[in-house]
Design a protein around this motif. Structure first.
Motif, PDB file in Angstrom:
ATOM      1  N   SER A   8       0.856  -1.188   0.000  1.00 44.65           N
ATOM      2  CA  SER A   8       0.000   0.000   0.000  1.00 44.65           C
ATOM      3  C   SER A   8       0.896   1.243   0.000  1.00 44.65           C
ATOM      4  CB  SER A   8      -0.905   0.005   1.231  1.00 44.65           C
ATOM      5  OG  SER A   8      -0.185   0.362   2.383  1.00 44.65           O
ATOM      6  N   PRO A   9       0.400   2.347  -0.517  1.00 46.03           N
ATOM      7  CA  PRO A   9       1.213   3.574  -0.483  1.00 46.03           C
ATOM      8  C   PRO A   9       1.649   3.947   0.935  1.00 46.03           C
ATOM      9  CG  PRO A   9      -0.651   3.866  -1.948  1.00 46.03           C
ATOM     10  CD  PRO A   9      -0.848   2.536  -1.243  1.00 46.03           C
ATOM     11  N   ARG A  10       0.794   3.705   1.907  1.00 46.00           N
ATOM     12  CA  ARG A  10       1.132   4.023   3.300  1.00 46.00           C
ATOM     13  C   ARG A  10       2.232   3.095   3.805  1.00 46.00           C
ATOM     14  NH1 ARG A  10      -1.077   8.537   5.480  1.00 46.00           N
ATOM     15  NH2 ARG A  10      -1.600   7.587   7.446  1.00 46.00           N
ATOM     16  N   GLN A  11       2.173   1.793   3.443  1.00 44.57           N
ATOM     17  CA  GLN A  11       3.227   0.864   3.840  1.00 44.57           C
ATOM     18  C   GLN A  11       4.548   1.289   3.228  1.00 44.57           C
ATOM     19  OE1 GLN A  11       1.579  -2.813   2.374  1.00 44.57           O
ATOM     20  NE2 GLN A  11       0.890  -3.451   4.397  1.00 44.57           N
ATOM     21  N   TYR A  12       4.510   1.608   1.950  1.00 43.01           N
ATOM     22  CA  TYR A  12       5.738   1.999   1.278  1.00 43.01           C
ATOM     23  C   TYR A  12       6.307   3.278   1.890  1.00 43.01           C
ATOM     24  CZ  TYR A  12       9.103   3.318  -2.207  1.00 43.01           C
ATOM     25  OH  TYR A  12      10.265   3.687  -2.816  1.00 43.01           O
ATOM     26  N   GLU A  13       5.450   4.268   2.138  1.00 46.04           N
ATOM     27  CA  GLU A  13       5.911   5.522   2.732  1.00 46.04           C
ATOM     28  C   GLU A  13       6.537   5.267   4.101  1.00 46.04           C
ATOM     29  OE1 GLU A  13       4.329  10.015   3.834  1.00 46.04           O
ATOM     30  OE2 GLU A  13       2.858   8.447   3.448  1.00 46.04           O
ATOM     31  N   ALA A  14       5.881   4.459   4.926  1.00 50.96           N
ATOM     32  CA  ALA A  14       6.394   4.181   6.269  1.00 50.96           C
ATOM     33  C   ALA A  14       7.737   3.449   6.198  1.00 50.96           C
ATOM     34  CB  ALA A  14       5.377   3.357   7.061  1.00 50.96           C
ATOM     35  N   ILE A  15       7.867   2.491   5.293  1.00 51.36           N
ATOM     36  CA  ILE A  15       9.120   1.743   5.151  1.00 51.36           C
ATOM     37  C   ILE A  15      10.247   2.656   4.688  1.00 51.36           C
ATOM     38  CG2 ILE A  15      10.264  -0.036   3.748  1.00 51.36           C
ATOM     39  CD1 ILE A  15       7.625  -1.668   3.999  1.00 51.36           C
ATOM     40  N   VAL A  16       9.967   3.514   3.722  1.00 50.85           N
ATOM     41  CA  VAL A  16      10.985   4.451   3.230  1.00 50.85           C
ATOM     42  C   VAL A  16      11.417   5.399   4.342  1.00 50.85           C
ATOM     43  CG1 VAL A  16      11.354   6.439   1.707  1.00 50.85           C
ATOM     44  CG2 VAL A  16      10.380   4.340   0.793  1.00 50.85           C
ATOM     45  N   LEU A  17      10.469   5.961   5.065  1.00 50.36           N
ATOM     46  CA  LEU A  17      10.807   6.902   6.133  1.00 50.36           C
ATOM     47  C   LEU A  17      11.606   6.222   7.247  1.00 50.36           C
ATOM     48  CD1 LEU A  17       7.454   8.869   6.376  1.00 50.36           C
ATOM     49  CD2 LEU A  17       9.648   9.748   5.558  1.00 50.36           C
ATOM     50  N   ARG A  18      11.287   4.979   7.543  1.00 49.12           N
ATOM     51  CA  ARG A  18      11.982   4.286   8.636  1.00 49.12           C
ATOM     52  C   ARG A  18      13.379   3.826   8.237  1.00 49.12           C
ATOM     53  NH1 ARG A  18      13.557   4.007  13.413  1.00 49.12           N
ATOM     54  NH2 ARG A  18      13.809   1.941  14.280  1.00 49.12           N
ATOM     55  N   PHE A  19      13.503   3.183   7.088  1.00 47.81           N
ATOM     56  CA  PHE A  19      14.758   2.537   6.753  1.00 47.81           C
ATOM     57  C   PHE A  19      15.647   3.357   5.814  1.00 47.81           C
ATOM     58  CE2 PHE A  19      11.857  -0.924   7.877  1.00 47.81           C
ATOM     59  CZ  PHE A  19      12.545  -1.389   8.986  1.00 47.81           C
ATOM     60  N   TYR A  20      15.070   4.198   4.991  1.00 45.24           N
ATOM     61  CA  TYR A  20      15.869   5.024   4.097  1.00 45.24           C
ATOM     62  C   TYR A  20      16.193   6.363   4.747  1.00 45.24           C
ATOM     63  CZ  TYR A  20      17.306   7.706   0.026  1.00 45.24           C
ATOM     64  OH  TYR A  20      18.006   8.504  -0.832  1.00 45.24           O
ATOM     65  N   ASP A  21      15.165   6.988   5.320  1.00 44.96           N
ATOM     66  CA  ASP A  21      15.357   8.317   5.910  1.00 44.96           C
ATOM     67  C   ASP A  21      15.653   8.265   7.399  1.00 44.96           C
ATOM     68  OD1 ASP A  21      14.946   9.699   3.474  1.00 44.96           O
ATOM     69  OD2 ASP A  21      12.802   9.340   3.681  1.00 44.96           O
ATOM     70  N   GLU A  22      15.583   7.083   7.991  1.00 43.97           N
ATOM     71  CA  GLU A  22      15.958   6.837   9.380  1.00 43.97           C
ATOM     72  C   GLU A  22      15.206   7.694  10.391  1.00 43.97           C
ATOM     73  OE1 GLU A  22      20.200   7.257   9.375  1.00 43.97           O
ATOM     74  OE2 GLU A  22      20.497   5.368   8.321  1.00 43.97           O
ATOM     75  N   LEU A  23      13.918   7.898  10.142  1.00 45.21           N
ATOM     76  CA  LEU A  23      13.095   8.612  11.115  1.00 45.21           C
ATOM     77  C   LEU A  23      12.624   7.616  12.172  1.00 45.21           C
ATOM     78  CD1 LEU A  23      10.850  10.914   8.884  1.00 45.21           C
ATOM     79  CD2 LEU A  23      12.950  11.508  10.073  1.00 45.21           C
ATOM     80  N   SER A  24      12.358   8.112  13.368  1.00 43.52           N
ATOM     81  CA  SER A  24      11.848   7.251  14.433  1.00 43.52           C
ATOM     82  C   SER A  24      10.374   6.939  14.167  1.00 43.52           C
ATOM     83  CB  SER A  24      11.988   7.949  15.788  1.00 43.52           C
ATOM     84  OG  SER A  24      11.078   9.029  15.868  1.00 43.52           O
ATOM     85  N   TYR A  25       9.866   5.922  14.862  1.00 38.49           N
ATOM     86  CA  TYR A  25       8.453   5.584  14.714  1.00 38.49           C
ATOM     87  C   TYR A  25       7.572   6.761  15.116  1.00 38.49           C
ATOM     88  CZ  TYR A  25       9.763   0.691  14.003  1.00 38.49           C
ATOM     89  OH  TYR A  25      10.295  -0.466  13.507  1.00 38.49           O
ATOM     90  N   ALA A  26       7.960   7.462  16.171  1.00 35.15           N
ATOM     91  CA  ALA A  26       7.178   8.610  16.631  1.00 35.15           C
ATOM     92  C   ALA A  26       7.158   9.717  15.575  1.00 35.15           C
ATOM     93  CB  ALA A  26       7.744   9.138  17.947  1.00 35.15           C
TER      94      ALA A  26
END
Length: 194
Positions: free
Chosen positions: A134-152
């Motif tokens: 889903s676009p939301r799954q992809y966005e969350a994965i990119v932000l977490r693992f590529y951009d290294e943002l925290s879950y919060a």
């Protein structure tokens, strides 16, 4: 990214230093562009939104509070700007994520001839699985693992709770893991046959 450098530049921008604004832009523009392109296929809109974020920083420099994370602030500002402009243009936000140009590991010429159909089927399955996140799954994965943002930070950016972010990432990764298991088992089988 150097948090101290970001905070020093932020402080300088608040004091009216145009050079600090240019430095902050140079530090973050590539990451912002990459993120923007992931949530919006319109290159011009992404570029304009990035420019608008930095114009607003300058315009409202006296009113700027110091955020905990400058990078998060910039991502959130860009996301809001893109959504606002996209809604203004009456089109839906979506991810520009197509895997049509994917290159799989090249096997020897002989193995490629023998297994052409198998490789083609695996390639199609990979494209299908990646495009079916889903676009939301992809966005969350990119932000977490590529951009290294925290879950919060991701939760704040996506305007959902932290557990929802964790669930999105977990489901997306599980989807990709299932595909990886299939590919690995097929590869092991192919190697045993050859």
């Amino acid at each position: 990214m150097d948090l101290t450098k970001d905070l020093n530049l932020w402080s300088e921008i608040r004091c009216g230093n145009k050079h600090a604004l240019a430095q902050l832009y140079d530090l973050h523009v590539k990451a912002l562009y990459n993120y923007g392109r992931k949530i919006c296929p319109n290159t011009a809109l992404v570029e304009d939104a990035i420019q608008d974020v930095f114009i607003d920083l300058w315009r409202y420099q006296q009113k700027l509070a110091t955020p905990v994370s400058i990078r998060f602030y910039l991502y959130a500002s860009l996301r809001r700007r893109i959504i606002k402009e996209d809604q203004r243009n009456a089109s839906a936000i979506r991810f520009d994520f197509q895997w049509d140009d994917i290159n799989l590991i090249s096997l020897s010429e002989e193995a490629r001839v023998i297994q052409h159909e198998e490789v083609h089927a695996q390639s199609q399955l990979l494209k299908y699985n990646l495009n079916n996140l889903s676009p939301r799954q992809y966005e969350a994965i990119v932000l977490r693992f590529y951009d290294e943002l925290s879950y919060a930070e991701i939760a704040d950016l996506m305007q959902v709770n932290e557990q929802s972010v964790r669930n999105l990432i977990q489901r997306g990764l599980e989807h990709l893991r299932q595909y990886a298991r299939l590919v690995i088992s097929s590869f092991v089988f192919l190697m045993s046959v050859l």
